[in-house]
Design a protein around this motif. Structure first.
Motif, PDB file in Angstrom:
ATOM      1  N   PHE A  16     104.235  64.616  47.802  1.00  0.00           N
ATOM      2  CA  PHE A  16     104.519  65.037  49.173  1.00  0.00           C
ATOM      3  C   PHE A  16     105.430  66.263  49.244  1.00  0.00           C
ATOM      4  CE2 PHE A  16     103.981  60.311  50.068  1.00  0.00           C
ATOM      5  CZ  PHE A  16     102.680  60.457  50.516  1.00  0.00           C
ATOM      6  N   LEU A  17     105.981  66.689  48.140  1.00  0.00           N
ATOM      7  CA  LEU A  17     106.978  67.763  48.173  1.00  0.00           C
ATOM      8  C   LEU A  17     106.394  69.082  48.667  1.00  0.00           C
ATOM      9  CD1 LEU A  17     108.984  67.021  44.895  1.00  0.00           C
ATOM     10  CD2 LEU A  17     109.640  66.524  47.261  1.00  0.00           C
ATOM     11  N   LEU A  18     105.101  69.302  48.440  1.00  0.00           N
ATOM     12  CA  LEU A  18     104.479  70.538  48.909  1.00  0.00           C
ATOM     13  C   LEU A  18     104.408  70.601  50.433  1.00  0.00           C
ATOM     14  CD1 LEU A  18     101.543  70.954  46.343  1.00  0.00           C
ATOM     15  CD2 LEU A  18     103.707  72.221  46.434  1.00  0.00           C
ATOM     16  N   THR A  33      97.360  67.975  58.973  1.00  0.00           N
ATOM     17  CA  THR A  33      96.284  67.173  58.385  1.00  0.00           C
ATOM     18  C   THR A  33      96.830  65.908  57.726  1.00  0.00           C
ATOM     19  OG1 THR A  33      96.443  68.411  56.305  1.00  0.00           O
ATOM     20  CG2 THR A  33      94.891  69.226  57.971  1.00  0.00           C
ATOM     21  N   MET A  34      98.010  65.502  58.110  1.00  0.00           N
ATOM     22  CA  MET A  34      98.694  64.410  57.426  1.00  0.00           C
ATOM     23  C   MET A  34      98.422  63.059  58.092  1.00  0.00           C
ATOM     24  SD  MET A  34     102.741  64.270  56.417  1.00  0.00           S
ATOM     25  CE  MET A  34     102.605  65.880  55.645  1.00  0.00           C
ATOM     26  N   HIS A  35      98.136  62.063  57.291  1.00  0.00           N
ATOM     27  CA  HIS A  35      97.977  60.703  57.799  1.00  0.00           C
ATOM     28  C   HIS A  35      99.342  60.170  58.231  1.00  0.00           C
ATOM     29  CE1 HIS A  35      97.073  56.347  57.785  1.00  0.00           C
ATOM     30  NE2 HIS A  35      95.812  56.716  57.932  1.00  0.00           N
ATOM     31  N   TYR A  36      99.343  59.313  59.251  1.00  0.00           N
ATOM     32  CA  TYR A  36     100.621  58.845  59.779  1.00  0.00           C
ATOM     33  C   TYR A  36     101.430  58.078  58.738  1.00  0.00           C
ATOM     34  CZ  TYR A  36      99.039  53.978  60.426  1.00  0.00           C
ATOM     35  OH  TYR A  36      98.608  52.692  60.220  1.00  0.00           O
ATOM     36  N   LYS A  37     100.771  57.364  57.838  1.00  0.00           N
ATOM     37  CA  LYS A  37     101.504  56.622  56.806  1.00  0.00           C
ATOM     38  C   LYS A  37     102.245  57.573  55.871  1.00  0.00           C
ATOM     39  CE  LYS A  37      98.626  52.452  56.675  1.00  0.00           C
ATOM     40  NZ  LYS A  37      97.769  51.590  55.808  1.00  0.00           N
ATOM     41  N   ASP A  38     101.587  58.664  55.495  1.00  0.00           N
ATOM     42  CA  ASP A  38     102.231  59.645  54.613  1.00  0.00           C
ATOM     43  C   ASP A  38     103.407  60.320  55.306  1.00  0.00           C
ATOM     44  OD1 ASP A  38     100.327  59.034  52.715  1.00  0.00           O
ATOM     45  OD2 ASP A  38      99.028  60.726  53.228  1.00  0.00           O
ATOM     46  N   LEU A  39     103.229  60.665  56.582  1.00  0.00           N
ATOM     47  CA  LEU A  39     104.310  61.300  57.328  1.00  0.00           C
ATOM     48  C   LEU A  39     105.525  60.379  57.407  1.00  0.00           C
ATOM     49  CD1 LEU A  39     105.518  63.494  59.106  1.00  0.00           C
ATOM     50  CD2 LEU A  39     104.260  62.546  61.055  1.00  0.00           C
ATOM     51  N   GLN A  62     100.030  61.218  65.310  1.00  0.00           N
ATOM     52  CA  GLN A  62     100.517  60.326  64.251  1.00  0.00           C
ATOM     53  C   GLN A  62     101.432  59.250  64.850  1.00  0.00           C
ATOM     54  OE1 GLN A  62     100.368  63.641  63.878  1.00  0.00           O
ATOM     55  NE2 GLN A  62      99.667  64.175  61.828  1.00  0.00           N
ATOM     56  N   ARG A  63     101.189  58.008  64.485  1.00  0.00           N
ATOM     57  CA  ARG A  63     101.905  56.874  65.059  1.00  0.00           C
ATOM     58  C   ARG A  63     103.206  56.572  64.312  1.00  0.00           C
ATOM     59  NH1 ARG A  63      97.262  52.563  64.518  1.00  0.00           N
ATOM     60  NH2 ARG A  63      96.608  54.001  62.875  1.00  0.00           N
ATOM     61  N   ILE A  77     110.177  67.150  67.116  1.00  0.00           N
ATOM     62  CA  ILE A  77     108.741  66.936  66.984  1.00  0.00           C
ATOM     63  C   ILE A  77     108.013  67.937  67.871  1.00  0.00           C
ATOM     64  CG2 ILE A  77     106.854  65.289  67.336  1.00  0.00           C
ATOM     65  CD1 ILE A  77     108.987  63.052  66.954  1.00  0.00           C
ATOM     66  N   TYR A  78     107.130  68.724  67.262  1.00  0.00           N
ATOM     67  CA  TYR A  78     106.364  69.722  68.002  1.00  0.00           C
ATOM     68  C   TYR A  78     104.897  69.304  67.996  1.00  0.00           C
ATOM     69  CZ  TYR A  78     110.575  72.534  67.687  1.00  0.00           C
ATOM     70  OH  TYR A  78     111.871  72.989  67.793  1.00  0.00           O
ATOM     71  N   GLY A  79     104.398  68.935  69.170  1.00  0.00           N
ATOM     72  CA  GLY A  79     103.054  68.407  69.301  1.00  0.00           C
ATOM     73  C   GLY A  79     103.086  67.128  70.107  1.00  0.00           C
ATOM     74  N   THR A  80     102.103  66.261  69.902  1.00  0.00           N
ATOM     75  CA  THR A  80     102.012  65.003  70.639  1.00  0.00           C
ATOM     76  C   THR A  80     102.032  63.827  69.666  1.00  0.00           C
ATOM     77  OG1 THR A  80     100.689  66.084  72.355  1.00  0.00           O
ATOM     78  CG2 THR A  80     100.676  63.679  72.314  1.00  0.00           C
ATOM     79  N   PRO A  81     103.169  63.140  69.558  1.00  0.00           N
ATOM     80  CA  PRO A  81     103.214  61.976  68.671  1.00  0.00           C
ATOM     81  C   PRO A  81     102.383  60.828  69.241  1.00  0.00           C
ATOM     82  CG  PRO A  81     105.256  62.170  69.900  1.00  0.00           C
ATOM     83  CD  PRO A  81     104.459  63.393  70.211  1.00  0.00           C
ATOM     84  N   GLY A  82     101.905  59.941  68.365  1.00  0.00           N
ATOM     85  CA  GLY A  82     101.063  58.831  68.790  1.00  0.00           C
ATOM     86  C   GLY A  82     101.859  57.633  69.269  1.00  0.00           C
TER      87      GLY A  82
END
Length: 268
Positions: A16-18, A33-39, A62-63, A77-82
């Motif tokens: 995840f460091l990249l 493009t990140m899955h919510y679990k990874d985030l 992302q939830r 947070i920039y965008g729309t969180p789930g």
């Protein structure tokens, strides 16, 4: 606060460091493009590492962002969180530069949420501590099952208006609705406001007519105005609003008739 690179690498999976860039002690994440679990795995790692500030760009639904975090971490947070933004959160400061979806602050225990937009349904569901400031409107059942215990008192300030079942089954806390998105002379249209409410206070700036059977209107006293004033000042600092104009409105106070509105239907 500067966090040693070795500490970051210890707490976060190298794959995840990249996705993370450090810029003057602000850790930036591109979530496009990140899955919510990874985030959320990355956020928990940064939280454990003692990072002070995080920016998440390109958030698209992302939830669970902020869920179960327990430090004083600041997250922009920039965008729309789930759904379930800040669920079970216990301390951080989240600022959403956009709208939020459903169930924001689900069972939140402590911290602050600032929404530069609107929120969806069941905002503040079972919220038991902390504060949430929403610049615009909120959806159905805002404040449902809010509760307080001893020194824990959740607070929600809605800059606009809410929809039906506002404050449903409230068991504590403060819900302040300012009506700033309404037209001049327009009433709050939410129906069944305070249905099943058995503790806490709802303050509404402007007129509301469709109340639940379990609540009554009370006069706003000096103590209430002090509380309202402090919350509006804080709201204005986040959204650069006109304090005097907002305080110049008329406020309605709603409280429950009973702490056991359905006591008669139970045996004990």
């Amino acid at each position: 606060m500067e966090v040693p690179e070795q500490k970051i690498m210890t707490e976060i999976n190298p794959k995840f460091l990249l996705n993370i860039k450090a810029d003057k002690n602000v850790f930036k994440i591109d979530a496009q493009t990140m899955h919510y679990k990874d985030l959320n795995t990355i956020l928990r790692g940064l939280d454990r590492a003692g990072v002070g500030k995080v920016e998440i760009q390109n958030v698209y639904g992302q939830r669970y962002i902020g869920t179960d975090l327990k430090s004083k971490l600041k997250i922009d947070i920039y965008g729309t969180p789930g759904n379930d933004l800040a669920a079970f959160m216990d301390g951080p400061n989240l600022e959403v530069h956009g709208n939020a979806q459903d169930c924001t602050a689900n069972t939140m225990n402590d911290g602050t949420i600032v929404i530069h937009g609107r929120t969806g349904d069941i905002t503040g569901y079972s919220m038991r501590g902390g504060k949430m400031f929403i610049r615009d409107d909120s959806g159905y059942r805002t404040g449902i099952h809010m509760k307080e215990y001893m020194d824990k008192k959740p607070i929600i300030v809605v800059g606009g208006t809410g929809q039906d079942f506002l404050g449903e089954y409230m068991a504590g806390g403060i819900l302040l609705v300012l009506g700033l998105t309404l037209k001049a002379g327009e009433s709050h249209s939410a129906r069944f406001v305070g249905t099943g409410m058995h503790s806490g206070i709802i303050y509404i700036r402007g007129s509301v007519t469709h109340l639940g059977k379990e609540v009554k209107i009370m006069d706003v006293n000096k103590s209430d105005l002090k509380t309202i004033s402090a919350l509006i000042k804080e709201y204005c600092t986040y959204f650069n609003s006109d304090y005097d104009k907002i305080m110049g409105g008329t406020f309605t106070k709603l409280v429950p008739f009973s702490h056991r509105p359905y006591g008669r239907i139970y045996a004990y």
